[in-house]
Design a protein around this motif. Structure first.
Motif, mmCIF file in Angstrom:
data_model
loop_
_atom_site.group_PDB
_atom_site.id
_atom_site.type_symbol
_atom_site.label_atom_id
_atom_site.label_comp_id
_atom_site.label_asym_id
_atom_site.label_seq_id
_atom_site.Cartn_x
_atom_site.Cartn_y
_atom_site.Cartn_z
ATOM 1 N N ALA A 174 -6.753 -11.332 -5.539
ATOM 2 C CA ALA A 174 -5.787 -10.362 -6.069
ATOM 3 C C ALA A 174 -4.682 -11.084 -6.825
ATOM 4 C CB ALA A 174 -5.185 -9.553 -4.925
ATOM 5 N N PRO A 175 -4.125 -10.437 -7.853
ATOM 6 C CA PRO A 175 -3.023 -11.055 -8.589
ATOM 7 C C PRO A 175 -1.736 -11.004 -7.778
ATOM 8 C CG PRO A 175 -3.374 -8.831 -9.371
ATOM 9 C CD PRO A 175 -4.477 -9.097 -8.375
ATOM 10 N N MET A 176 -0.784 -11.813 -8.165
ATOM 11 C CA MET A 176 0.556 -11.753 -7.608
ATOM 12 C C MET A 176 1.345 -10.716 -8.415
ATOM 13 S SD MET A 176 3.272 -14.869 -7.064
ATOM 14 C CE MET A 176 4.855 -14.625 -6.263
ATOM 15 N N VAL A 177 1.937 -9.749 -7.720
ATOM 16 C CA VAL A 177 2.655 -8.661 -8.386
ATOM 17 C C VAL A 177 4.088 -8.619 -7.877
ATOM 18 C CG1 VAL A 177 2.654 -6.191 -8.934
ATOM 19 C CG2 VAL A 177 0.479 -7.367 -8.501
ATOM 20 N N LEU A 178 5.002 -8.406 -8.792
ATOM 21 C CA LEU A 178 6.422 -8.330 -8.457
ATOM 22 C C LEU A 178 6.924 -6.893 -8.634
ATOM 23 C CD1 LEU A 178 7.721 -11.448 -10.451
ATOM 24 C CD2 LEU A 178 6.742 -11.377 -8.149
ATOM 25 N N ARG A 179 7.938 -6.539 -7.849
ATOM 26 C CA ARG A 179 8.682 -5.300 -8.050
ATOM 27 C C ARG A 179 10.107 -5.684 -8.405
ATOM 28 N NH1 ARG A 179 9.350 -3.592 -3.228
ATOM 29 N NH2 ARG A 179 11.605 -3.799 -3.102
ATOM 30 N N ARG A 336 -6.894 -10.222 -0.809
ATOM 31 C CA ARG A 336 -5.810 -11.091 -0.353
ATOM 32 C C ARG A 336 -6.117 -11.749 0.988
ATOM 33 N NH1 ARG A 336 -1.766 -9.621 -3.802
ATOM 34 N NH2 ARG A 336 -1.990 -7.518 -4.660
ATOM 35 N N HIS A 337 -6.950 -11.090 1.775
ATOM 36 C CA HIS A 337 -7.268 -11.573 3.122
ATOM 37 C C HIS A 337 -8.790 -11.533 3.324
ATOM 38 C CE1 HIS A 337 -3.014 -11.452 4.280
ATOM 39 N NE2 HIS A 337 -2.956 -10.310 3.631
ATOM 40 N N PRO A 338 -9.505 -12.504 2.768
ATOM 41 C CA PRO A 338 -10.978 -12.457 2.833
ATOM 42 C C PRO A 338 -11.540 -12.586 4.233
ATOM 43 C CG PRO A 338 -10.239 -14.552 1.920
ATOM 44 C CD PRO A 338 -9.028 -13.677 2.007
ATOM 45 N N ASP A 339 -10.719 -13.008 5.182
ATOM 46 C CA ASP A 339 -11.198 -13.115 6.566
ATOM 47 C C ASP A 339 -11.374 -11.757 7.221
ATOM 48 O OD1 ASP A 339 -8.400 -12.934 6.295
ATOM 49 O OD2 ASP A 339 -8.049 -13.698 8.304
ATOM 50 N N VAL A 340 -10.672 -10.725 6.714
ATOM 51 C CA VAL A 340 -10.697 -9.408 7.352
ATOM 52 C C VAL A 340 -12.121 -8.881 7.470
ATOM 53 C CG1 VAL A 340 -10.083 -6.977 7.001
ATOM 54 C CG2 VAL A 340 -8.334 -8.748 6.782
ATOM 55 N N ASP A 421 -7.141 -0.366 -15.607
ATOM 56 C CA ASP A 421 -7.844 0.800 -15.115
ATOM 57 C C ASP A 421 -7.338 1.191 -13.737
ATOM 58 O OD1 ASP A 421 -9.588 2.857 -15.116
ATOM 59 O OD2 ASP A 421 -11.414 1.665 -14.972
ATOM 60 N N ASN A 422 -7.561 2.451 -13.390
ATOM 61 C CA ASN A 422 -7.199 2.966 -12.065
ATOM 62 C C ASN A 422 -5.713 2.765 -11.765
ATOM 63 O OD1 ASN A 422 -8.058 4.341 -9.779
ATOM 64 N ND2 ASN A 422 -8.396 2.493 -8.611
ATOM 65 N N GLY A 423 -4.883 2.911 -12.810
ATOM 66 C CA GLY A 423 -3.442 2.797 -12.610
ATOM 67 C C GLY A 423 -2.980 1.389 -12.290
ATOM 68 N N GLY A 424 -3.755 0.389 -12.680
ATOM 69 C CA GLY A 424 -3.389 -0.982 -12.377
ATOM 70 C C GLY A 424 -3.489 -1.306 -10.906
ATOM 71 N N CYS A 425 -4.360 -0.605 -10.186
ATOM 72 C CA CYS A 425 -4.440 -0.785 -8.739
ATOM 73 C C CYS A 425 -5.043 -2.145 -8.395
ATOM 74 C CB CYS A 425 -5.289 0.339 -8.145
ATOM 75 S SG CYS A 425 -5.310 0.332 -6.358
ATOM 76 N N ASP A 426 -4.324 -2.912 -7.597
ATOM 77 C CA ASP A 426 -4.780 -4.253 -7.250
ATOM 78 C C ASP A 426 -5.350 -4.321 -5.838
ATOM 79 O OD1 ASP A 426 -2.302 -3.649 -6.221
ATOM 80 O OD2 ASP A 426 -1.385 -5.570 -6.693
ATOM 81 N N ASP A 427 -5.112 -3.316 -5.007
ATOM 82 C CA ASP A 427 -5.630 -3.268 -3.646
ATOM 83 C C ASP A 427 -6.248 -1.894 -3.396
ATOM 84 O OD1 ASP A 427 -4.823 -5.843 -2.770
ATOM 85 O OD2 ASP A 427 -2.791 -5.127 -2.429
ATOM 86 N N GLY A 428 -7.066 -1.810 -2.365
ATOM 87 C CA GLY A 428 -7.580 -0.521 -1.941
ATOM 88 C C GLY A 428 -6.556 0.188 -1.073
ATOM 89 N N PHE A 429 -6.258 1.445 -1.388
ATOM 90 C CA PHE A 429 -5.258 2.211 -0.654
ATOM 91 C C PHE A 429 -5.691 3.672 -0.565
ATOM 92 C CE2 PHE A 429 -0.885 1.092 0.693
ATOM 93 C CZ PHE A 429 -0.968 -0.286 0.604
#
Length: 439
Positions: A174-179, A336-340, A421-429
């Motif tokens: 996953a990319p690093m994203v800032l707010r 972000r957490h491939p062990d999960v 795409d998909n609103g710039g979604c970087d994680d599943g939510f």
């Protein structure tokens, strides 16, 4: 000694120990602090990579040796195979990686006797790579998708049209994203500050920036002064969704499962007059909420409490808005957490769903009439998303399910997964916004 000058065999040893630990049920988050600081960056990168390709690595190991090695040498062998077999550019020259993996085996008493086997398997893989890879994935979905079989089957049932795309996207970091805290610095101005120090960023959402490459937070301008926070683009949707249409000047807000505090801070940034209570059941994680708020110059009533045990903490006052970021499988953040993916078990989902129901049912009575409750999970499984809300609304006639994003997940496009795409979604939510109807 710097991480750059550390020999690769030492990093491989440590990475293999982490992979072994995951197989024993220990998360990388728990294990990484045990790795010496100088080794940690390189070891984290190697272990993350190995775990992303563990399914393929185990299938290859089964073709390279008739007998599975003991757990510790097997973890080293599969770590090396995952690094050698993964798609994309090689992290290290293949023969260097083989040489250093064998050296790692020789220098550890737990793996020394297996060094000849490690050497033989890895060198055979290099010789027969073109034939071994297609045969390994041909009839083995775990090798093809690098997720447990039960996970693949559940995802396929939940998302019959997109499951393969979702699994493929999960293989990309996953990319690093800032707010950006807009009251302190406009996002466009902050982007210019990043460009001035050669950090390339792309806007996402209302105040987010996706970095082309991750950087240390200490290198971010204005981080210590609270101009910016690190928060995924998907998580940045929460606060605006909850506050949308909430016509209250100084709303009383509950963040029910708040650590590490990113969403709490975002709520306060968007609604400066809000009175926010932030709960966290884990006393070890709770201090992070206060630390993050202090850096940003924000304040909330932070408490250690089980949100579902309302008798222990609630003062009787109704809330105008409740954010319930419920505990879940974390199946949406495997980038972000491939062990999960290797830590979860099929039985976990029903247990987590029961916990989510308990929280929903406990918190709903605390909501004022016309108040909003935003339910979210970082999960791609419907049992932790749409199914929970459908069941809740069916049993609560005063609950109206408002237009909401529902299930989100990263998608592959020209910019990589999570861009555009998909609103710039970087994680599943999953997001569902509920409003309490008047009696």
């Amino acid at each position: 000694m710097s991480a750059v000058s550390l020999p690769l065999w030492r990093q491989l040893q440590a990475a293999a120990r982490l992979v072994h630990g995951v197989r024993q049920g220990r998360s990388l988050t728990a294990q990484l602090p045990e790795v010496p600081a100088g080794l940690r960056p390189g070891v984290q990168a190697l272990s993350f990579h190995a775990l992303r390709w563990l399914g393929l690595a185990e299938a290859l190991r089964g073709r390279l040796t008739a007998r599975r090695p003991a757990p510790r040498p097997d973890a080293l062998l599969c770590t090396a195979l995952g690094l050698l077999a993964a798609d994309g550019p090689d992290l290290y020259a293949p023969f260097t990686l083989v040489d250093q993996a064998v050296e790692a085996a020789k220098r550890d008493a737990a793996t020394r006797a297996s060094a000849p086997l490690v050497n033989a398997c890895l060198r055979r893989f290099l010789r027969e790579r073109e034939a071994l890879l297609p045969s390994a994935v041909q009839d083995d979905p775990v090798a093809r998708w690098n997720h447990p079989r039960w996970w693949i089957e559940r995802l396929r049932a939940d998302h019959p049209d997109t499951w393969a795309e979702m699994l493929a996207a999960a293989q990309h970091p996953a990319p690093m994203v800032l707010r950006v805290y807009k009251q302190k610095c406009p996002p466009a101005q902050y982007r210019q500050a990043l460009a001035a120090i050669n950090i390339e960023a792309t806007p996402v959402g209302d105040s987010g920036l996706v970095l082309r490459r991750p950087v240390h937070v200490a290198d971010l301008p204005g981080f210590a002064a609270g101009q910016v926070s690190v928060q995924s683009a998907a998580a940045q949707l929460a606060a605006p969704l909850l506050l949308r249409g909430l016509d209250v000047a100084a709303p009383r807000i509950l963040d029910a499962c708040a650590a590490p505090g990113g969403k709490t801070a975002h709520l306060l940034e968007l609604s400066p007059g809000a009175r926010v209570t932030a709960l966290e059941i884990d006393p070890q994680r709770s201090p992070r909420i206060a630390e993050n708020l202090a850096r940003l110059g924000l304040q909330a009533d932070v408490r250690v409490a089980d949100a579902a045990d309302t008798a222990a903490w609630w003062d009787g006052g109704r809330y105008d808005a409740i954010l319930l970021d419920a505990p879940c499988s974390a199946s949406g953040i495997v980038r972000r957490h491939p062990d999960v993916r290797w830590l979860r078990r099929p039985t976990d989902i029903a247990q987590l769903a029961a916990r989510q129901d308990r929280l929903l049912n406990a918190l709903w009575p605390l909501l004022a009439p016309r108040g909003r409750l935003l339910y979210c999970t970082c999960s791609v499984f419907r049992a932790e998303g749409g199914e929970r809300i459908q069941a809740f609304v069916a049993h609560n006639s005063d609950a109206a399910w408002l237009p909401s994003p529902g299930h989100l997940w990263p998608r592959l496009d020209e910019g990589g997964p999570g861009h555009g795409d998909n609103g710039g979604c970087d994680d599943g939510f999953f997001y569902a916004l509920l409003e309490k109807r008047l009696a």
